[in-house]
Write a protein that holds these residues in place. Structure first.
Motif, short mmCIF file in Angstrom:
data_model
loop_
_atom_site.label_atom_id
_atom_site.label_comp_id
_atom_site.label_asym_id
_atom_site.label_seq_id
_atom_site.Cartn_x
_atom_site.Cartn_y
_atom_site.Cartn_z
N CYS A 47 -2.75 0.26 -4.10
CA CYS A 47 -2.35 -1.07 -3.45
C CYS A 47 -1.66 -1.74 -4.69
O CYS A 47 -2.46 -2.28 -5.83
CB CYS A 47 -3.66 -1.86 -2.97
N TYR B 77 -4.40 -12.77 1.39
CA TYR B 77 -3.23 -11.93 1.56
C TYR B 77 -3.43 -10.54 1.82
O TYR B 77 -4.34 -9.95 1.68
CB TYR B 77 -2.78 -12.01 0.22
N TRP B 78 -2.41 -10.05 2.75
CA TRP B 78 -2.46 -8.83 3.39
C TRP B 78 -1.10 -7.84 2.85
O TRP B 78 -0.33 -8.42 3.19
CB TRP B 78 -2.77 -8.71 4.95
N TYR C 11 -9.93 -12.91 3.51
CA TYR C 11 -8.94 -12.75 2.57
C TYR C 11 -7.59 -13.33 3.07
O TYR C 11 -7.55 -13.58 3.98
CB TYR C 11 -8.97 -11.08 2.67
N ARG D 203 -10.23 -4.04 13.07
CA ARG D 203 -10.08 -3.78 11.85
C ARG D 203 -11.38 -3.86 11.06
O ARG D 203 -12.10 -4.75 11.31
CB ARG D 203 -9.29 -5.01 11.14
N TRP E 94 -10.38 -3.34 0.77
CA TRP E 94 -9.60 -2.47 1.55
C TRP E 94 -10.23 -2.48 2.99
O TRP E 94 -11.43 -2.35 3.14
CB TRP E 94 -9.93 -0.93 1.08
N THR F 91 -12.93 -9.89 7.56
CA THR F 91 -11.47 -9.87 7.31
C THR F 91 -10.76 -11.47 7.23
O THR F 91 -9.76 -11.44 6.61
CB THR F 91 -10.88 -9.10 8.71
N TYR G 195 -5.40 -1.11 5.02
CA TYR G 195 -4.71 -2.32 4.40
C TYR G 195 -5.48 -2.72 3.24
O TYR G 195 -6.85 -2.70 3.17
CB TYR G 195 -4.73 -3.53 5.29
N CYS G 196 -4.92 -3.14 2.17
CA CYS G 196 -5.52 -4.00 1.10
C CYS G 196 -5.06 -5.56 1.31
O CYS G 196 -4.13 -5.71 1.92
CB CYS G 196 -5.15 -3.53 -0.14
N ALA G 197 -6.43 -6.32 0.79
CA ALA G 197 -6.32 -7.88 0.92
C ALA G 197 -6.79 -8.35 -0.36
O ALA G 197 -7.41 -7.80 -0.93
CB ALA G 197 -7.12 -8.11 2.07
N GLU H 51 0.73 -1.25 -0.05
CA GLU H 51 -0.01 0.11 0.01
C GLU H 51 0.87 1.33 0.05
O GLU H 51 2.05 1.00 0.49
CB GLU H 51 -1.02 -0.05 1.33
N GLY I 260 0.16 -2.14 5.18
CA GLY I 260 -0.58 -1.06 5.56
C GLY I 260 -0.08 0.43 5.45
O GLY I 260 1.15 0.43 5.36
#
Length: 123
Positions: A22, A112-113, A110, A45, A36, A107, A95-97, A6, A116
């Motif tokens: 991202c 993969y993360w 997902y 989160r 996101w 949350t 964060y993107c995932a 990110e 941030g």
């Protein structure tokens, strides 16, 4: 597997705008739904936006609807989150995932993360 990075966070005044990016590694980025999320200090989160593999479907919680826009450019392996009319409640790490199979607000779903990027909105 996909790696996510990110960028675009920073300090902005209330009412201002930011665009987060991202960036993903790998040749199969278009096979992943992207979400996101954000996490404020002391809070869980929470979901901020999601977009389907080709970008035809997008989802937002009520808290950001009409202010945030998620989009993607699969040729650039990048998903964007444009945030307008920011307020202090938007202050968080964003964060993107990624998930091949899931598209939504959970949350846990997902795979993969990214690490941030901090967004701070000053009043």
């Amino acid at each position: 597997q996909v790696q996510l990075v990110e960028s675009g966070g920073g300090l902005v005044q209330a009412g201002g705008s930011l665009r987060l990016s991202c960036a993903a590694s790998g040749r199969t980025f278009s096979r992943y739904n992207i979400g996101w999320f954000r996490q404020a200090p002391g809070k869980e989160r929470e979901f901020a936006a999601a977009i389907s593999r080709i970008g035809g479907d997008t989802y937002y919680p009520d808290s950001v609807k009409d202010r945030f826009t998620i989009s993607r450019d699969n040729a650039k392996n990048t998903v964007y989150l444009k945030m307008n009319s920011l307020n202090s409640e938007d202050t968080a790490v964003y964060y993107c995932a990624a998930s091949r199979t899931y598209l939504g607000h959970s949350t846990e779903s997902y795979d993969y993360w990214g690490q941030g990027t901090q967004v701070t909105v000053s009043s």
